[in-house]
Motif scaffolding. Structure first.
Motif, mmCIF file in Angstrom:
data_model
loop_
_atom_site.group_PDB
_atom_site.id
_atom_site.type_symbol
_atom_site.label_atom_id
_atom_site.label_comp_id
_atom_site.label_asym_id
_atom_site.label_seq_id
_atom_site.Cartn_x
_atom_site.Cartn_y
_atom_site.Cartn_z
ATOM 1 N N SER A 125 3.084 1.990 2.030
ATOM 2 C CA SER A 125 1.946 1.841 1.113
ATOM 3 C C SER A 125 2.332 1.140 -0.173
ATOM 4 C CB SER A 125 1.359 3.225 0.786
ATOM 5 O OG SER A 125 0.924 3.874 1.959
ATOM 6 N N THR A 146 -0.351 3.618 -4.766
ATOM 7 C CA THR A 146 -1.087 4.879 -4.716
ATOM 8 C C THR A 146 -1.043 5.535 -6.089
ATOM 9 O OG1 THR A 146 -0.478 5.170 -2.418
ATOM 10 C CG2 THR A 146 -1.287 7.098 -3.581
ATOM 11 N N VAL A 362 -4.830 3.006 -1.281
ATOM 12 C CA VAL A 362 -4.188 2.554 -2.512
ATOM 13 C C VAL A 362 -5.257 2.052 -3.477
ATOM 14 C CG1 VAL A 362 -2.046 1.915 -1.343
ATOM 15 C CG2 VAL A 362 -3.848 0.210 -1.652
#
Length: 723
Positions: A125, A146, A362
């Motif tokens: 991510s 994130t 995200v």
């Protein structure tokens, strides 16, 4: 001995400039122009409706220039990367990218654990979405990853796409306010929830309906079960990180880049854990195996779309609000523009492609964005560098952190929530600045704490919308007065020198008039004018009705006398007299006139009838009826605040004209914008009694005209001013 000799030519020039400035300030503002109503203004300015642009024709055009424009619009990297100033920006972007990557490494691992995923998914991510945003984003300073609030939006229970062995649920829990640039002011509750989640830690044991009080009680209940080694490790790591951050704040100007506290903590904690063998039977849990290399893309499971569409919408709204708010703040600070539509596309593609490669949602991270800006980042090249650094860790270096204690990651998460928890201090500033925003803040905070996830977000949004409606229902109404020797009109309660023009009332509302506040507008107008309009109208109607009844009684009595007189003269004469009396009776009833009919002279009857016709209008005035007259003859509605009108507003304005004309006050309008005038025409507001001559270009034009045309003598119960 002159001034030029003493102070030099520069001082003389400065003195002359100051003198000229004072003269300009004292100079009167003179302008001569004719008095303009709407008809004259349209003739003078040759007003016409603006030509309509048919956007769909542009969308359907196909050409080389059109294709190139679309490509550059939706792929902004092709616009700014060829113009990238390597000498000026590359070093700053390199340092900034490394700093952000150092922060992304521990936070990505920690948020993956918090979401119930293997740690490598946190690294995924931090790579795929960041690189996609580098290609499609328009903000030069935000760091896509994130953020602290979004792990709160994830919990185990339902799979999303190819999310791996521990699938995700996307319930949604973040306070959202109506004002996007201030959204982070309401993230304190998410910070509290995230802190409690970190302390409870095991996502599989957390109920999906858990609220913040429940989680805090769960923390207190599990305190006796705490492991001493884990608590000590987290406490030591937290203290060290706080000290490093304080040093970074104090030495910000002296350091070329912040001290990488998180990276040093990872290296030190991993080395100590490996040295003392925490992985082998210790009460301190470690990260464990981190698989090296990238995973192949996995198509999402379409059967889950119906279950996740609502939660996905919540995450999309929250993530976009966070990103666009911070993006616009940075753009305003550094003097460039952020395209909101393209930002939505960029974030959508980042999450779409990231979801195919098993990333969790995200958005924009506030802490990392601030680091990217403060360390010299000038473009998204810094984001690309940070994503390449994360790629290196995924491919080769990730397995080196398998002995890292999880307690250290928990400490990193909690310490980085400091900025979110600081938002609690905004209560004092909002109390001084804007109490309506403070009310939104408090309701949002309480709803997200006491209610469950999606419900808190829904309550916050609905309350914000309701507050907007309520605020439009309670605007500021004012009576305006003229500032002496000017054509400026201001509220007489706020400006002591502003005086009402004798015989003229000028009324203004600070908000547009529409269906939700039209009645309040009319009531406030009648109250501020100091006249009980409804009472005067009702009394006038009662007196006129009473007068009509007296006239009918008198007419019947006279008719009876005429019949008696005619019966004594013979049949033929009686028929003629009765016929003429019936004709006169019908005329009197229709015209509501008092007739003096003589028993034998028809010429005198006709003369009396004509005289009464000319005097009848005066008999229906307030003065003739013995009712008090308003102390003003003209009312001017300042409609400069109107941005649109609806059918309720049109009816309300027409009723105002009708009611005030009933009490012999002429009504004018002023300062309408052209779109509002067009809407008035489309709504058939203008007619024979209300024309564009009742609408003036400015309040001063209306006041001047009203003073030139004082109280008219009505031609009927409802007076009409002929302009």
């Amino acid at each position: 001995m002159g001034l030029a000799d003493a102070s030099g030519p520069r001082d003389t020039q400065a003195l002359l400039s100051a003198t000229q400035a004072m003269e300009l300030r004292r100079r009167d503002y003179h302008m001569e122009r004719p008095l303009l109503n709407q008809e004259h203004l349209e003739e003078l300015g040759r007003w016409g409706s603006a030509p309509r642009t048919r956007q769909w024709r542009t969308w359907l055009q196909c050409s080389h220039a059109r294709a190139r424009a679309l490509l550059l619009q939706h792929l902004p990297v092709l616009v700014w990367l060829p113009r990238y100033p390597v000498r000026d920006w590359l070093l700053g972007d390199l340092l900034s990218g490394m700093s952000v990557a150092i922060m992304q490494l521990p936070q990505g691992l920690a948020y993956a654990f918090l979401a119930g995923l293997p740690p490598v998914f946190g690294l995924y991510s931090s790579f795929y979405p960041v690189f996609v945003y580098f290609l499609f984003g328009t903000s030069r300073h935000i760091s896509v990853a994130t953020p602290g609030p979004l792990p709160v939006l994830t919990a185990p229970g339902h799979p999303t796409g190819g999310a791996g062995p521990d699938p995700l649920r996307l319930p949604g829990h973040l306070p959202v306010r109506a004002s996007c640039p201030r959204l982070y002011h309401s993230c304190s509750c998410a910070g509290l929830r995230l802190t409690a989640q970190v302390c409870v830690w095991s996502p599989s044991e957390q109920p999906l309906w858990a609220t913040v009080p429940h989680l805090l009680l769960e923390v207190c209940r599990k305190l006796p079960q705490s492991k001493v080694g884990t608590v000590v490790t987290a406490a030591v790591a937290g203290v060290v990180l706080v000290v490093v951050k304080l040093l970074n704040d104090k030495l910000q100007r002296q350091l070329p880049m912040p001290i990488p506290g998180e990276l040093l903590m990872l290296i030190g904690a991993t080395g100590i854990s490996y040295g003392i063998g925490l992985r082998d039977g210790s009460e301190v849990d470690v990260v464990g195996n981190i698989s090296a290399g990238l995973v192949p893309p996995v198509a999402p499971n379409t059967q889950l779309f119906s279950k996740l569409v609502g939660s996905a919408f919540t995450i999309a709204v929250v993530g976009f609000a966070i990103a666009i708010s911070l993006g616009k703040i940075f753009a305003l600070r550094h003097g460039y523009r952020v395209d909101s539509n393209q930002e939505l596309v960029a974030l959508g593609l980042s999450n779409l492609i990231g979801g195919i490669f098993q990333c969790f949602p995200v958005s924009c991270s506030m802490s990392r964005s601030l680091v990217q800006e403060s360390t010299g980042g000038n473009s998204q090249v810094a984001g690309a560098i940070s994503s390449l650094f994360i790629l290196l860790i995924i491919v080769k270096l990730g397995e080196l952190f398998r002995d890292l204690p999880k307690a250290v990651l928990a400490a990193i998460v909690i310490v980085n929530l400091k900025g979110m928890l600081r938002q609690l201090s905004d209560v004092c500033s909002l109390w001084k600045a804007n109490r309506a925003d403070l009310l939104i803040w408090l309701v949002t905070f309480a709803a997200t704490i006491l209610l469950n996830m999606d419900l808190g977000l829904m309550v916050a949004v609905v309350f914000s919308l309701l507050l907007v409606v309520v605020r439009t229902q309670m605007p500021h109404y004012s009576i305006l007065g003229q500032v002496p020797d000017t054509d400026i009109y201001r509220d007489v309660t706020e400006y002591s020198e502003a005086k009402e023009v004798p015989g003229v009332k000028v009324f203004r509302s600070s908000a547009t008039v529409y269906f939700a506040n039209a009645d309040f507008y009319s009531d406030a107008l009648k109250q501020r004018c100091g006249v009980d309009v409804d009472f005067l109208i009702s009394q006038k109607k009662k007196l006129l009705k009473k007068r009509e009844q007296l006239k009918l009684k008198q007419l019947q009595k006279e008719e009876k006398l005429q019949k008696q007189a005619a019966s004594s003269k013979g049949t033929s004469v009686s028929i003629n007299v009765n016929t003429s009396l019936e004709d006169m009776r019908s005329n009197n009833v229709e015209d509501c006139k008092v007739m003096q009919v003589g028993p034998g002279d028809k010429m005198e009857d006709a003369t009396a009838n004509g005289q009464e016709d000319s005097k009848a209008p005066d008999g229906s005035t307030l003065k003739a009826l013995g009712l008090p007259q308003p102390d003003f003859h003209s009312l001017i509605l300042d409609l400069g605040a109107l941005s649109f009108v609806d059918t309720v507003c049109l009816k309300s304005l027409k009723n105002i004209f009708h009611d005030f004309r009933e009490i012999e006050v002429e009504v004018y309008m002023a300062a309408c914008h052209s779109p509002v005038v067009s809407q008035l025409e489309a709504g058939h507001f203008f007619d024979a009694s209300i024309t564009k001559k009742h609408l003036f270009a400015s309040v001063h034009d209306a006041v001047t005209f009203a003073l030139q045309h004082p109280r008219p003598v009505p031609d009927s119960p409802v007076s009409v001013t002929r302009l």
